[in-house]
Design a protein around this motif. Structure first.
Motif, short mmCIF file in Angstrom:
data_model
loop_
_atom_site.label_atom_id
_atom_site.label_comp_id
_atom_site.label_asym_id
_atom_site.label_seq_id
_atom_site.Cartn_x
_atom_site.Cartn_y
_atom_site.Cartn_z
N ALA A 74 -11.45 40.55 -18.81
CA ALA A 74 -10.58 41.73 -18.71
C ALA A 74 -9.13 41.25 -18.73
O ALA A 74 -8.72 40.44 -17.90
N LEU A 75 -8.36 41.76 -19.67
CA LEU A 75 -6.98 41.31 -19.85
C LEU A 75 -5.98 42.11 -19.03
O LEU A 75 -5.01 41.55 -18.53
N ALA A 76 -6.19 43.42 -18.94
CA ALA A 76 -5.20 44.26 -18.25
C ALA A 76 -5.80 45.63 -17.98
O ALA A 76 -6.72 46.08 -18.67
N TRP A 77 -5.23 46.30 -16.98
CA TRP A 77 -5.60 47.67 -16.68
C TRP A 77 -4.83 48.63 -17.60
O TRP A 77 -3.67 48.40 -17.90
N GLY A 78 -5.48 49.68 -18.00
CA GLY A 78 -4.83 50.79 -18.67
C GLY A 78 -5.22 52.06 -17.94
O GLY A 78 -5.70 52.03 -16.81
N ALA B 278 -9.65 49.65 -19.08
CA ALA B 278 -9.36 48.22 -19.14
C ALA B 278 -9.50 47.72 -20.57
O ALA B 278 -10.40 48.14 -21.30
N LEU B 279 -8.59 46.85 -20.95
CA LEU B 279 -8.69 46.13 -22.22
C LEU B 279 -9.54 44.90 -21.97
O LEU B 279 -9.16 44.02 -21.20
N VAL B 280 -10.70 44.85 -22.63
CA VAL B 280 -11.72 43.85 -22.33
C VAL B 280 -12.09 43.10 -23.60
O VAL B 280 -12.20 43.69 -24.68
N GLN C 230 -0.26 39.15 -22.48
CA GLN C 230 1.01 39.87 -22.43
C GLN C 230 0.94 41.16 -23.25
O GLN C 230 1.43 42.22 -22.82
N ALA C 231 0.31 41.09 -24.41
CA ALA C 231 0.17 42.27 -25.26
C ALA C 231 -0.69 43.34 -24.58
O ALA C 231 -0.41 44.54 -24.69
N ALA C 232 -1.74 42.90 -23.89
CA ALA C 232 -2.63 43.84 -23.20
C ALA C 232 -1.90 44.57 -22.09
O ALA C 232 -2.11 45.78 -21.88
N PRO D 254 -2.90 43.42 -5.08
CA PRO D 254 -3.97 42.43 -4.84
C PRO D 254 -5.37 42.97 -5.09
O PRO D 254 -6.24 42.24 -5.60
N ILE D 255 -5.62 44.23 -4.75
CA ILE D 255 -6.95 44.80 -4.97
C ILE D 255 -7.26 44.83 -6.46
O ILE D 255 -8.34 44.39 -6.90
N GLY D 256 -6.33 45.30 -7.25
CA GLY D 256 -6.54 45.37 -8.69
C GLY D 256 -6.72 44.00 -9.32
O GLY D 256 -7.57 43.82 -10.20
N ARG D 257 -5.93 43.03 -8.88
CA ARG D 257 -6.06 41.67 -9.44
C ARG D 257 -7.43 41.09 -9.10
O ARG D 257 -8.05 40.41 -9.93
N ASP D 258 -7.91 41.36 -7.91
CA ASP D 258 -9.23 40.88 -7.52
C ASP D 258 -10.32 41.51 -8.38
O ASP D 258 -11.22 40.81 -8.87
N TYR D 259 -10.24 42.81 -8.60
CA TYR D 259 -11.27 43.49 -9.38
C TYR D 259 -11.21 43.11 -10.86
O TYR D 259 -12.22 43.11 -11.55
N LEU D 260 -10.03 42.77 -11.36
CA LEU D 260 -9.92 42.35 -12.75
C LEU D 260 -10.73 41.08 -13.01
O LEU D 260 -11.28 40.89 -14.10
#
Length: 319
Positions: free
Chosen positions: A133-137, A231-233, A252-254, A117-123
């Motif tokens: 921001a599409l996804a964390w890397g 992050a892929l942005v 999905q790709a990100a 939840p923390i990561g989803r909120d910050y995204l």
């Protein structure tokens, strides 16, 4: 810089009819963790859009440093970037919490935070600055290298000059340990170490190996003091130009690209240390983490005031 982006636009305009080309910048080499993630992302986008969209990676900071890439994204002059955590605390101050030294126990702890939840909120917080921001890397757990002496405890750092990313939190942390810490853009770092402008630096193992820092640094300390996310942005304009199906494909790709960057960073963490040792670096594998945390108590009090003690407690308590 204007000439570079003008050339990129020309390349895009000359793409095959019906094919849209989006430019993706990142700082490191194609063989780095970001490079591997970017390549997987590009491959997945092509497959998932039936070739209608092509992502063209620009590695090695060829479209600018990370601060510049963020600004180009916000202006709509760059379509996408795979960017490490380094510049974001200056743009979105709340992201500085993740730069607090010894906040994370290890990479697995960090993954649990960012995937929860923390990561989803910050995204979602990127949208406040016109970014999607599409996804964390992952960039990786950061470790210390230097040309002077082994580092096992905080007293060993005193008096060293070190390059630190453009993060006020990391600068504050290192300066509180008696380090002469200063920021410097990454592309200039090797030359600064070679010339003796800095005694040391800190980066993930994947970056240390890919950048050949062993040639200009004698000592490696596996401090794991900060987890460097990536992050892929996308720019808002590039995102808005996608169809709903394409947005789903990009997301999905990100996620797959981000996962690959984690895998490469993790492999480098496991295998890169031995390679660095064989190249001549001395390695301090265990530090006195408790001593470091005690030495950071004054700085930590300031971090709690800035970000909230409860926020820090929640991050540390994630299992």
């Amino acid at each position: 810089m204007a000439a570079v982006f003008g050339l990129c636009s020309l390349v895009a305009s000359e793409a095959q009819a019906g094919e849209r080309v989006l430019r993706l910048g990142y700082l490191f080499s194609q063989t780095s963790q970001l490079g591997a993630g970017a390549e997987r992302f590009a491959t997945e986008v092509a497959a998932r859009t039936g070739g209608a969209v092509r992502v063209e990676p620009y590695p090695n900071g060829t479209v600018g440093g990370e601060v510049e890439m963020v600004e180009e994204l916000r202006a709509g002059h760059l379509d996408m970037a795979f960017i490490t955590s380094a510049p974001f605390a200056g743009i979105l101050p709340e992201f500085g919490v993740f730069d607090i030294p010894f906040l994370f126990r290890n990479a697995a702890h960090a993954h649990a935070v960012f995937d929860g939840p923390i990561g989803r909120d910050y995204l979602q917080k990127f949208s406040a600055k016109g970014l999607v921001a599409l996804a964390w890397g992952e960039n990786g757990m950061r470790h210390i290298t230097n040309a002077k002496r082994p580092i096992a405890g905080p007293e060993d750092l005193k008096g060293l000059s070190m390059r630190v990313p453009q993060s006020e939190i990391m600068l504050t942390g290192f300066r509180s340990l008696g380090v002469k810490a200063e920021p410097l853009a990454f592309p200039a770092l090797y030359g600064a170490l070679q010339s003796g402008q800095f005694d040391g630096q800190e980066n993930p193992i994947a970056v240390i190996t890919a950048s050949h820092f062993a040639k200009v640094q004698r000592h490696l300390t596996l401090s794991g003091h900060v987890y460097s996310w990536a992050a892929l942005v996308m720019s808002r304009s590039a995102w808005d130009a996608l169809t709903e199906d394409e947005r789903a494909a990009f997301t999905q790709a990100a996620r797959l690209g981000g996962q690959v960057s984690r895998e490469v960073a993790g492999k480098a963490e496991r295998e890169g240390v031995e390679a660095l040792r064989k190249s001549g670096m001395s390695v301090v594998a265990t530090i006195d983490r408790a001593a470091f945390e005690r030495s950071l108590e004054a700085a930590s009090a300031g971090f709690s005031k800035t970000f909230g003690a409860e926020t820090i407690r929640q991050i540390k308590s994630v299992q």
